[in-house]
Design an enzyme around this catalytic site. Structure first.
Site, PDB file in Angstrom:
ATOM      1  N   TYR A  92      -1.938  -0.731  10.890  1.00  0.00           N
ATOM      2  CA  TYR A  92      -2.045  -1.374   9.570  1.00  0.00           C
ATOM      3  C   TYR A  92      -0.833  -1.044   8.699  1.00  0.00           C
ATOM      4  O   TYR A  92      -0.155  -1.940   8.188  1.00  0.00           O
ATOM      5  CB  TYR A  92      -3.340  -0.940   8.866  1.00  0.00           C
ATOM      6  CG  TYR A  92      -3.352  -1.264   7.378  1.00  0.00           C
ATOM      7  CD1 TYR A  92      -3.417  -2.585   6.930  1.00  0.00           C
ATOM      8  CD2 TYR A  92      -3.274  -0.257   6.409  1.00  0.00           C
ATOM      9  CE1 TYR A  92      -3.415  -2.895   5.574  1.00  0.00           C
ATOM     10  CE2 TYR A  92      -3.268  -0.551   5.049  1.00  0.00           C
ATOM     11  CZ  TYR A  92      -3.334  -1.872   4.640  1.00  0.00           C
ATOM     12  OH  TYR A  92      -3.323  -2.164   3.292  1.00  0.00           O
ATOM     13  N   LYS A 120       2.224  -3.425   7.201  1.00  0.00           N
ATOM     14  CA  LYS A 120       2.518  -3.577   5.770  1.00  0.00           C
ATOM     15  C   LYS A 120       3.962  -3.146   5.482  1.00  0.00           C
ATOM     16  O   LYS A 120       4.659  -3.769   4.689  1.00  0.00           O
ATOM     17  CB  LYS A 120       1.534  -2.769   4.918  1.00  0.00           C
ATOM     18  CG  LYS A 120       0.105  -3.270   4.932  1.00  0.00           C
ATOM     19  CD  LYS A 120      -0.081  -4.679   4.366  1.00  0.00           C
ATOM     20  CE  LYS A 120       0.129  -4.771   2.879  1.00  0.00           C
ATOM     21  NZ  LYS A 120      -0.222  -6.121   2.351  1.00  0.00           N
ATOM     22  N   THR A 125       0.821  -1.209   0.000  1.00  0.00           N
ATOM     23  CA  THR A 125       0.000   0.000   0.000  1.00  0.00           C
ATOM     24  C   THR A 125       0.860   1.266   0.000  1.00  0.00           C
ATOM     25  O   THR A 125       2.002   1.242   0.482  1.00  0.00           O
ATOM     26  CB  THR A 125      -0.898  -0.006   1.263  1.00  0.00           C
ATOM     27  OG1 THR A 125      -1.467   1.286   1.428  1.00  0.00           O
ATOM     28  CG2 THR A 125      -0.104  -0.318   2.521  1.00  0.00           C
ATOM     29  N   ASP A 126       0.297   2.370  -0.471  1.00  0.00           N
ATOM     30  CA  ASP A 126       1.009   3.653  -0.393  1.00  0.00           C
ATOM     31  C   ASP A 126       1.047   4.179   1.042  1.00  0.00           C
ATOM     32  O   ASP A 126       1.796   5.108   1.346  1.00  0.00           O
ATOM     33  CB  ASP A 126       0.366   4.701  -1.325  1.00  0.00           C
ATOM     34  CG  ASP A 126      -1.096   4.991  -1.010  1.00  0.00           C
ATOM     35  OD1 ASP A 126      -1.677   4.339  -0.118  1.00  0.00           O
ATOM     36  OD2 ASP A 126      -1.672   5.888  -1.668  1.00  0.00           O
ATOM     37  N   GLU A 127       0.246   3.554   1.935  1.00  0.00           N
ATOM     38  CA  GLU A 127       0.199   4.060   3.311  1.00  0.00           C
ATOM     39  C   GLU A 127       1.527   3.866   4.046  1.00  0.00           C
ATOM     40  O   GLU A 127       1.770   4.490   5.076  1.00  0.00           O
ATOM     41  CB  GLU A 127      -0.953   3.397   4.082  1.00  0.00           C
ATOM     42  CG  GLU A 127      -2.283   3.699   3.419  1.00  0.00           C
ATOM     43  CD  GLU A 127      -3.493   3.258   4.211  1.00  0.00           C
ATOM     44  OE1 GLU A 127      -3.411   3.202   5.448  1.00  0.00           O
ATOM     45  OE2 GLU A 127      -4.520   2.966   3.586  1.00  0.00           O
TER      46      GLU A 127
HETATM   47  P1  NAD Z   1      -9.496  -7.772   1.817  1.00  0.00           P
HETATM   48  O1  NAD Z   1      -9.563  -7.507   3.278  1.00  0.00           O
HETATM   49  O2  NAD Z   1     -10.701  -7.512   0.983  1.00  0.00           O
HETATM   50  O3  NAD Z   1      -9.076  -9.290   1.545  1.00  0.00           O
HETATM   51  C1  NAD Z   1      -8.072  -9.931   2.273  1.00  0.00           C
HETATM   52  C2  NAD Z   1      -8.174 -11.436   1.987  1.00  0.00           C
HETATM   53  O4  NAD Z   1      -7.111 -12.079   2.696  1.00  0.00           O
HETATM   54  C3  NAD Z   1      -9.482 -12.061   2.462  1.00  0.00           C
HETATM   55  O5  NAD Z   1      -9.999 -12.925   1.471  1.00  0.00           O
HETATM   56  C4  NAD Z   1      -9.084 -12.842   3.716  1.00  0.00           C
HETATM   57  O6  NAD Z   1      -9.883 -13.987   3.928  1.00  0.00           O
HETATM   58  C5  NAD Z   1      -7.639 -13.207   3.383  1.00  0.00           C
HETATM   59  N1  NAD Z   1      -6.829 -13.433   4.592  1.00  0.00           N
HETATM   60  C6  NAD Z   1      -6.736 -12.607   5.685  1.00  0.00           C
HETATM   61  N2  NAD Z   1      -5.923 -13.160   6.598  1.00  0.00           N
HETATM   62  C7  NAD Z   1      -5.475 -14.335   6.075  1.00  0.00           C
HETATM   63  C8  NAD Z   1      -4.600 -15.355   6.530  1.00  0.00           C
HETATM   64  N3  NAD Z   1      -4.031 -15.285   7.742  1.00  0.00           N
HETATM   65  N4  NAD Z   1      -4.346 -16.400   5.719  1.00  0.00           N
HETATM   66  C9  NAD Z   1      -4.922 -16.487   4.489  1.00  0.00           C
HETATM   67  N5  NAD Z   1      -5.791 -15.579   4.016  1.00  0.00           N
HETATM   68  C10 NAD Z   1      -6.050 -14.505   4.801  1.00  0.00           C
HETATM   69  O7  NAD Z   1      -8.239  -6.939   1.295  1.00  0.00           O
HETATM   70  P2  NAD Z   1      -8.037  -6.172  -0.078  1.00  0.00           P
HETATM   71  O8  NAD Z   1      -8.621  -4.827   0.026  1.00  0.00           O
HETATM   72  O9  NAD Z   1      -8.445  -7.057  -1.189  1.00  0.00           O
HETATM   73  O10 NAD Z   1      -6.453  -5.993  -0.067  1.00  0.00           O
HETATM   74  C11 NAD Z   1      -5.605  -7.004  -0.627  1.00  0.00           C
HETATM   75  C12 NAD Z   1      -4.167  -6.586  -0.445  1.00  0.00           C
HETATM   76  O11 NAD Z   1      -3.947  -5.322  -1.073  1.00  0.00           O
HETATM   77  C13 NAD Z   1      -3.748  -6.412   1.011  1.00  0.00           C
HETATM   78  O12 NAD Z   1      -2.447  -6.925   1.160  1.00  0.00           O
HETATM   79  C14 NAD Z   1      -3.772  -4.908   1.228  1.00  0.00           C
HETATM   80  O13 NAD Z   1      -2.843  -4.514   2.208  1.00  0.00           O
HETATM   81  C15 NAD Z   1      -3.395  -4.407  -0.146  1.00  0.00           C
HETATM   82  N6  NAD Z   1      -3.919  -3.069  -0.483  1.00  0.00           N
HETATM   83  C16 NAD Z   1      -5.249  -2.802  -0.442  1.00  0.00           C
HETATM   84  C17 NAD Z   1      -5.716  -1.533  -0.799  1.00  0.00           C
HETATM   85  C18 NAD Z   1      -7.199  -1.198  -0.824  1.00  0.00           C
HETATM   86  O14 NAD Z   1      -7.551  -0.068  -1.151  1.00  0.00           O
HETATM   87  N7  NAD Z   1      -8.095  -2.119  -0.525  1.00  0.00           N
HETATM   88  C19 NAD Z   1      -4.828  -0.547  -1.181  1.00  0.00           C
HETATM   89  C20 NAD Z   1      -3.465  -0.858  -1.207  1.00  0.00           C
HETATM   90  C21 NAD Z   1      -3.025  -2.130  -0.876  1.00  0.00           C
END
Ligand code: NAD
Length: 346
Positions: free
Chosen positions: A155, A159, A130-132
């Protein structure tokens, strides 16, 4: 390619899997199905011979070793994480365990598999971040791949830690990794505890639409399907050891984003009073970062990536998707946190 995707039942992971399968890749989805994981996100590929599901937790190292040995992937896309900042304020422990320890387990399982395979150069461990991790910007400035790390929430700190581990596994053991840091995503199948779906669903339900503080925080919005496209491009063409920032160049203050969604709803599902009348300012999130903005010139210039939609087009598509898919979000109505912002006490 045969790709092992972790967190594939989540919001971004499921978009990646739908796109990867459509492009002819074989996909193994490794997901623990936490509150955020939803196999309904994958009904369109569930019976596709290119798709397999493994119900496993990234904190369970023996399970990871079995999955690598059984499926023999060409690449890993690591998205599994605890992803909600508000939840990290209320309970940081799960973020440390999954995002840091879980990533460590994934790296070790991937490394031991990669070594056993004879260290193929083409193997990739793609870490999605993430950019965070870069902290908060003032009114000016933009995050590049060289911006210093300055995470401020549990969070983003978790990350950032996982990013450092991934870089260390590349430098120390030579594991071929790529890293991406992207801005805030929005789009179909977004779990309804995050800002965009909360706004849409509370608006439709006639409930207050909560906006933190005065809504002045700025985020750089990225349509999830454009993000999935960028991630597959980096996996296929990104140089080993290289990091790419991904952003849609769509900065918006929260209050403006919320008002845009309200006016799209005014057109698509008109009612007597404007939806914006439901906007209610609530106590700000603790340590709320003011502004994020991504400079995506590296992925654009080196790999030729461009987002396919503007913020307005993407929001229209998203609102329409929630209007068309009531069954999907109704099924989640009783989940913890749905329709509300967590952490407002913090
Ligand atoms: P999300 O919360 O929608 O999905 C996370 C998934 O990971 C879920 O399906 C969950 O069941 C699974 N999970 C969680 N803990 C687990 C574990 N211990 N073992 C196996 N599976 C596990 O998240 P998202 O929004 O789809 O984000 C996906 C990735 O992208 C993350 O790494 C997040 O940090 C990164 N990200 C998200 C955003 C955003 O805007 N949503 C922005 C930048 C980066």
């Amino acid at each position: 390619m045969k790709i092992l995707v972790t967190g594939g039942a989540g919001f971004i992971g499921s978009a990646v899997i739908r796109l990867a399968v459509a492009r002819g890749h074989e996909v193994v989805n490794l997901d623990a199905l936490t509150y955020a994981g939803c196999l309904e996100n994958l009904v369109s590929v569930a019976n596709d011979p290119l798709y397999t599901f493994e119900h496993a937790d990234i904190r369970d190292r023996p399970a990871l070793d079995r999955i690598f040995t059984e499926h023999l992937p060409d690449a890993v896309m690591h998205l599994a994480a605890e992803s909600h900042v508000d939840r990290s304020i209320d309970g940081p422990g799960d973020f440390i365990e999954t995002n840091i320890i879980g990533t460590y387990n994934m790296l070790e399982a991937a490394r031991s598999y990669w070594v056993a395979q004879g260290k193929p150069e083409a193997f990739r461990f793609h870490h999605v971040s993430t950019d965070e991790v870069y902290g908060s910007l003032g009114a000016e400035g933009i995050f590049t791949e060289d911006s210093p790390y300055d995470p401020r929430s549990p969070y983003s700190a978790s990350k950032a830690s996982s990013d450092h581990l991934v870089c260390a596994w590349h430098e120390t053991y030579g594991l071929p990794v790529v890293l991406t840091n992207c801005s805030n995503n929005y789009g179909p199948f977004h779990f309804p505890e995050k800002l965009v779906p909360v706004v849409i669903l509370n608006a439709l339900a006639g409930k207050p639409i909560p906006v933190y503080g005065q809504g002045l925080n700025v985020r750089d919005w990225l349509y999830v399907e454009d993000h999935a496209d960028a991630l597959l491009l980096v996996l296929e063409k990104g140089a080993s050891g290289r990091r790419y920032n991904i952003g849609g160049e769509n900065e918006a203050r929260n209050i403006d984003l919320v008002k845009t969604i309200c006016s799209i709803l005014d057109q698509k599902r008109p009612k007597k009073t404007p939806y914006a009348d439901q906007i209610t300012f609530v106590q700000d999130r603790a340590g709320h970062d003011l502004r994020y903005a991504i400079d995506p010139s590296r992925i654009r210039d080196e790999l030729g990536w461009r987002p396919s939609v503007t913020l307005e087009e993407g929001l229209e598509l998203t609102v329409q998707w929630y209007l068309n898919n009531e069954g999907w979000w109704r099924a989640m109505q009783n989940c913890d946190g749905v329709g509300q912002r967590l952490g407002t006490k913090g």
